[in-house]
Every structure is written in structure tokens, then in C-alpha cells.
Write a protein that holds these residues in place. Structure first.
Motif, PDB file in Angstrom:
ATOM      1  N   TRP A  57       0.362  -6.574   6.050  1.00 27.20           N
ATOM      2  CA  TRP A  57       0.623  -5.285   6.712  1.00 27.20           C
ATOM      3  C   TRP A  57       0.279  -4.136   5.775  1.00 27.20           C
ATOM      4  N   ALA A  58      -0.316  -3.099   6.355  1.00 25.52           N
ATOM      5  CA  ALA A  58      -0.591  -1.849   5.645  1.00 25.52           C
ATOM      6  C   ALA A  58      -0.886  -0.795   6.696  1.00 25.52           C
ATOM      7  N   ALA A  64      -4.454  -4.199   2.759  1.00 18.96           N
ATOM      8  CA  ALA A  64      -3.199  -4.948   2.809  1.00 18.96           C
ATOM      9  C   ALA A  64      -2.922  -5.678   1.498  1.00 18.96           C
ATOM     10  N   GLU A  65      -3.965  -6.003   0.731  1.00 18.91           N
ATOM     11  CA  GLU A  65      -3.753  -6.711  -0.536  1.00 18.91           C
ATOM     12  C   GLU A  65      -3.131  -5.811  -1.601  1.00 18.91           C
ATOM     13  N   TRP A  66      -2.999  -4.522  -1.315  1.00 21.31           N
ATOM     14  CA  TRP A  66      -2.328  -3.594  -2.223  1.00 21.31           C
ATOM     15  C   TRP A  66      -0.838  -3.462  -1.876  1.00 21.31           C
ATOM     16  N   PHE A  67      -0.285  -4.452  -1.218  1.00 22.93           N
ATOM     17  CA  PHE A  67       1.083  -4.366  -0.717  1.00 22.93           C
ATOM     18  C   PHE A  67       2.095  -4.144  -1.842  1.00 22.93           C
ATOM     19  N   ASN A 288      -4.640  -7.603   7.655  1.00 24.16           N
ATOM     20  CA  ASN A 288      -3.750  -6.498   8.015  1.00 24.16           C
ATOM     21  C   ASN A 288      -3.453  -6.588   9.507  1.00 24.16           C
ATOM     22  N   ARG A 289      -2.254  -7.026   9.850  1.00 25.91           N
ATOM     23  CA  ARG A 289      -1.882  -7.193  11.251  1.00 25.91           C
ATOM     24  C   ARG A 289      -1.696  -5.860  11.969  1.00 25.91           C
ATOM     25  N   ASN A 290      -1.731  -4.775  11.203  1.00 28.44           N
ATOM     26  CA  ASN A 290      -1.557  -3.448  11.774  1.00 28.44           C
ATOM     27  C   ASN A 290      -2.889  -2.800  12.154  1.00 28.44           C
ATOM     28  N   GLU A 291      -3.992  -3.485  11.899  1.00 30.99           N
ATOM     29  CA  GLU A 291      -5.302  -2.924  12.214  1.00 30.99           C
ATOM     30  C   GLU A 291      -5.590  -2.985  13.704  1.00 30.99           C
ATOM     31  N   PRO A 292      -6.126  -1.908  14.273  1.00 32.84           N
ATOM     32  CA  PRO A 292      -6.567  -1.961  15.672  1.00 32.84           C
ATOM     33  C   PRO A 292      -7.901  -2.675  15.788  1.00 32.84           C
TER      34      PRO A 292
END
Length: 595
Positions: A57-58, A64-67, A288-292
Motif C-alpha cells: 500500500w502507498a 509501495a516498496e518505500w513503506f 500497490n493495492r491502492n493503484e487505480p
């Protein structure tokens, strides 16, 4: 005696040749150069997979790898972690949740082979320091002692090599939370102990055990190549692995060596050394599951972009972001397979190809729309999918109306250039491109430079306004603010803008965006010229190239038969009217072979 000499000569050819020994100097490295296989391969697969794949997630435009950095800095990533995993949950706790229970390295390798890739780059350790092999320098922070209980590096390396591809490793030089040096927290120049006691021996442990064909380092941007001991490590790596080894260009300030790695770009035109754009199918490397869905390249966009990169003399390292269980999302698989199917038909124009004396044919693309205000942060995108992500222009025109009879201060922030006219007066002129910094530091680097000017305005009067903007490379953003004695500083709102001076005018500004976009790409290979059409016509294709010889034959790859042609007015005119829809082997880009 002659017989003995002949035998010795034959044996000398059969015996393995001594590899080039490299000394730890830039001069020696430059003299060694680069192995040809990398330039010929054109396509590699990047894999970002680790603890960050658990939250996955980001922000919609973030990596997202910068979580972990987001958690350390109390950003929305920490809010997400607390909401989903609990107030007392720590990043270290993802180690037990990262199970990789569905990870099948043979399935991954088969998919990558079918995509047409020649090499694979696995993130063996990202900036969070978590290792995907059993590192003695991180005994409690790796995939063997942690959740997966597997040597992911070793398992995937074996599977990739069995499929005939070369294996490469991404390795982060720096770590956010290492006790010897906390990157982004401790002073940059205090990195000595971390490098000498941890990074260098761990790097040698990784390379010595698996001997990867490619090393892609990262996280270098706050230190010099000397501080990273770059020449020592690169030469040691080359002498350990051999002539097929190659490194990238991210080794700290002062590095002028390694294959170039533009990141999320429109490509580059530098051909002094190998290069391969690195990018994801979406806007993040890690899942990133938040990506559209709009963030993801379509099959057509992926194939056409790849063709442009190859025509410019480069290649692509295309990323996949597996989920924590070890499955590559189906959408990502579908994109890779579509690219592989296209390469099965058109690979002779790609693999081992060289640039033609001109890379592309371009045309101006222009779109118009109404924008409610001037306040955009496109990050690494463009305003519209039809507009190039680099080197585009925007013009806004209309009318602006103030609320008060006062002197207003206008402020423009932009990356890169901006000019503002009001009432036909040039108020702001900041028309210069900005220094963009390191390609590898795109998540934290945005050069928004500010310029201000004032204008006395009458309330209720519509003043003509014109704003021009240009974007060079990397990040793209622009905002227009105002304030006065009675007006607090704000982005100029839609209620202040009108498309015309008429009372019935629509609110907002007339926006025109433009850029140059390729519609034809060229490559050469084995004495043939290839024209890659990114658009198809049912009539004839025009190529601005040198006149071919009388016996030249032109074919559409994947289709039987020659195409009629003639040369007129410095243009090669290829008659494609006889190509039926059902004869077209591809639907994303079409390759004509001229030989």
C-alpha cells in the motif's frame, strides 16, 4: 614438430580464454567496457518483492516498496498500518506475515521466458535491509530464518538459469534502519562504519555465493562513489564473475560508469554506453493495492513504448510486483505475455538490433480541455495518455476576476518553466528547466521553484490571463496562487476563472497541451532496416529514409508476401492497401522489414 604445434594451437582454442582482469580504477573499468549480451537482450524483468509486499500500500503515485520510510516519518503509510494491523504493530512484524506460500520459481521463470526477457533482476535487498537469502550479516532479517523459510535468491537463480536467461541482482547500498547508519536520519558522511563493516562484506557474500550476471545498485544519492568504495567493489565483482558481468550507473557522486538507468521516462538518446529504462507496469515497483487501473500501461502502450526505447538504442527492465504469497498478479502476467507474443513475431527487429541514423518519425500531438484551476502534480505522468511524459507544453487562457479592490500578489510554482500574463502584462517569467537530481531518487526529489509578482486589481472586473508551462524531464508539477490584504494565500479557485469575458462564460480556463510523439521507429539488424509503425494506415506508409536499391524487398513481419513500394520526393512510399485485417499478425505495432 609441426604436428605438435598444430595440436597445441587447437588446444589453445578449446581451452577457456583468460578473462579480462580489472583494476580498481575508473580508467581500468572504462577500458573494460560492457558485455555485448546486455545491449542485445533489450528486455529484462525486474522483481520487487519483500516485506513491503504484505501491506502492499502507498499513495496512488508512490512507491509501495518505500513503506518503511513512511512508517518512520509518520505519514499516511503509518496510519494505514495502525488501522489495518493495530496500534502496536511494527514493521518488523511483517517478517512473520511474509509467507511466500505460493512462490514457485519455475512458474516465474517460465513466465519471464515467455515474455521475451533475456535477463531477470531480483531485488535481493531493498532499503529496508531485509534479505532474500540467508545473510550472516542479517541473521534475523532474511527470508530463510523469517516467514518464507526459503532461500529465494538461490531458488529463483537456479530456475532462471535453467530457462536460459541471465540472472541479476538489485542490491540497495543504503538502509533506512541499520544501527550502523540510519539512512535519511544520520548525517550522510557518517556512513563509513556501515560501509566497511556491513555493506561491503555483505555485498561480497551475495556475489560470491550466486555470481550474478548483473548488479543493479541503488540508494547511492547522498554519498560519493569513493565513500561507497565503488571502484573496489565493481572491479572485485568483475574479477569474480567474469567477462559477462555488468553493473549499472548508481554508485554515488563521481560515477561516470555503468549502464544508464532512466526511471519512468520517455527514454533517452545517449548511446555512449548501454542503457535500459526501469519502470513498473503501474506507477509503483512493489505491489500497490491502492493503484487505480488507469495507472497501468495497456498492452498497446507497453509494446509501443518498448519499441521507442529500443529504437533509441536502449532497452527496458520491466518490473513485476508479486503479492506476499508469491503470486504475480494476473494483470501483470497478461501484460508480459502480450509483450512476449508480439516479440515472437517481431523479435528480429528488436534483439541484437542497432539504432538507425534517425530513431523515430514524430508528429505534434495537441489536446484541448477546460481546467478548473492551475494546480497539478503529475509526478512522472503527463496530463493525458496521448501526451508524452517528458518534454510537453501547456497553455491556459481565459479571464480572471478578483474579489477585492486591492493589490494582489501572484505566485507561480513549477517544475519546470512557467510564464504568467495578466491584462497582457508579463507578470512572472521563470522560463528555465530545473536541476532534477538523481534518477534513482525520484520519490523524494521534486524541484518546485517559486516566482512572485504583484498587480493592482478591481473587484468584479475580468482581466485576460495567459499562463504558459513547459516540462523537461522527470517530475512535472505546476500551481498558481494569489493573496492580498483581505485574501489569504490560496490556489486560485475555479470561481475566479472564466473561459471568456461573456457573462455566460463557463468557469475555468481553456487548456491546450502539446508534445511530440513518435509514430514510426527504426532499427537495423543483419543488413536490414526495420520500420516499426505505431499507427496503422489502410493506404500507404511514408518513410523519410535514404533511397533503397532497386532489388529491395519489403515485407510485413508475420505476413507472407512482398509489399509494393516506390521512392518519390525523398520518401519511401509503401503500399499497404492490400493488407487485410485478418492478415495482420499484431494489433499494437507493426514491423516492416526493408532489405
Amino acid at each position: 614438430m609441426k604436428y605438435l604445434i598444430s595440436v597445441l594451437l587447437c588446444l589453445s582454442f578449446l581451452m577457456p580464454q583468460a578473462q579480462t582482469r580489472v583494476e580498481p580504477t575508473w580508467e581500468s573499468l572504462q577500458q573494460r567496457g560492457y558485455p555485448q549480451w546486455f545491449s542485445d537482450a533489450k528486455l529484462g524483468i525486474f522483481i520487487h518483492w519483500g516485506l513491503y509486499s504484505v501491506p502492499a500500500w502507498a499513495g496512488k503515485e508512490q512507491y509501495a516498496e518505500w513503506f518503511l520510510l513512511g512508517v518512520l516519518n509518520n505519514t499516511t503509510r503509518k496510519e494505514f498500518q495502525q488501522r489495518v494491523y493495530g496500534e502496536n504493530f511494527k514493521y518488523e512484524d511483517y517478517n512473520s506475515l511474509f509467507k511466500a506460500e505460493l512462490f514457485n520459481p519455475d512458474e516465474w521463470a517460465d513466465l519471464f521466458k515467455r515474455s521475451g526477457a533475456g535477463y531477470v533482476l531480483l531485488v535481493t535487498k531493498h532499503h529496508d535491509g531485509y534479505c532474500l537469502w540467508d545473510s550472516q550479516y542479517a541473521p534475523d532479517w532474511n527470508s530463510v530464518t523469517g516467514g518464507p523459510k526459503r532461500d529465494i535468491v538461490g531458488d529463483l537463480t537456479e530456475s532462471v538459469r535453467e530457462k536460459g536467461m541471465r540472472m541479476g541482482f538489485y542490491y540497495s547500498l543504503a538502509e533506512w534502519n541499520n544501527p550502523l547508519h540510519r539512512w535519511y536520519t544520520d548525517p550522510n558522511d557518517s556512513i563509513g562504519r556501515y560501509v566497511n563493516e556491513y555493506m561491503v562484506p555483505q555485498f561480497k557474500e551475495l556475489v560470491g555465493k550466486y555470481k550474478p550476471s548483473v548488479i543493479f545498485t541503488d540508494g547511492e544519492w547522498y554519498n560519493t562513489a569513493e565513500q561507497w568504495r565503488a571502484t573496489e567493489l565493481i572491479s572485485w565483482y568483475y574479477n569474480t564473475v567474469g567477462d559477462e558481468a555488468i553493473v549499472n550507473d548508481r554508485w554515488g557522486h563521481g560515477t561516470e560508469y555503468g549502464f544508464r538507468t532512466p526511471e519512468y521516462s520517455a527514454g533517452i538518446i545517449q548511446t555512449d554506453r548501454p542503457w535500459a529504462e526501469c519502470r513498473g507496469l503501474g506507477r509503483s515497483f512493489g505491489l500497490n493495492r491502492n493503484e487505480p487501473i488507469e495507472n497501468y500501461l495497456t498492452n498497446d502502450e507497453l509494446i509501443r513504448h518498448f519499441a521507442q526505447l529500443v529504437a533509441s538504442g536502449g532497452g527496458m527492465t520491466l518490473n513485476v510486483g508479486p503479492s506476499a504469497d508469491g503470486k504475480i498478479p494476473l494483470l501483470q502476467q497478461e501484460r508480459l505475455l502480450a509483450l512476449g507474443d508480439w516479440l515472437k513475431v517481431n523479435g528480429e527487429a528488436i534483439y541484437g538490433s542497432r539504432p538507425y541514423k534517425k530513431f523515430t518519425e514524430e508528429k505534434n500531438v495537441e489536446i484541448s480541455r477546460i481546467d478548473s484551476s492551475i494546480h497539478f502534480n503529475w509526478v512522472r505522468n503527463s496530463p493525458d495518455r496521448r501526451i508524452s511524459v517528458d518534454r510537453f507544453n501547456a497553455t491556459w487562457t481565459g479571464f480572471i476576476e478578483a474579489r477585492y479592490n486591492e493589490t494582489y500578489t501572484f505566485e507561480a510554482k513549477a517544475d519546470d518553466g512557467i510564464r504568467v500574463w495578466i491584462d497582457n502584462k508579463l507578470l512572472i517569467d521563470n522560463w528555465e528547466k530545473h536541476e532534477e537530481g538523481s534518477e534513482s531518487n525520484v520519490q523524494s526529489h521534486a524541484e518546485n521553484k517559486s516566482a512572485k509578482s504583484t498587480l493592482k486589481m478591481q473587484a468584479g472586473k475580468k482581466y485576460a490571463i495567459k499562463v504558459e508551462y513547459f516540462e523537461d524531464v522527470l517530475n512535472a508539477s505546476v500551481s498558481l496562487f494569489w493573496h492580498s490584504k483581505s485574501q489569504e494565500k490560496e490556489v486560485i479557485p475555479p470561481s475566479a476563472f472564466y473561459t471568456s469575458a461573456d457573462n455566460s462564460a463557463q468557469q475555468g480556463l481553456n487548456a491546450v497541451y502539446s508534445s511530440q510523439m513518435p509514430y514510426l521507429c527504426y532499427t537495423t539488424n543483419n543488413d536490414a532496416l526495420y520500420a516499426i509503425a505505431l499507427e496503422w494506415t489502410t493506404d500507404q506508409l511514408e518513410l523519410a529514409i535514404d533511397p533503397p536499391s532497386a532489388g529491395t524487398k519489403i515485407t510485413l513481419l508475420g505476413r507472407e508476401g512482398n509489399l509494393p513500394w516506390k521512392y518519390k520526393n525523398d520518401r519511401l512510399l509503401i503500399d499497404v492497401s492490400g493488407v487485410k485485417y485478418w492478415q495482420m499478425p499484431c494489433q499494437s505495432a507493426w514491423v516492416l522489414k526493408i532489405k
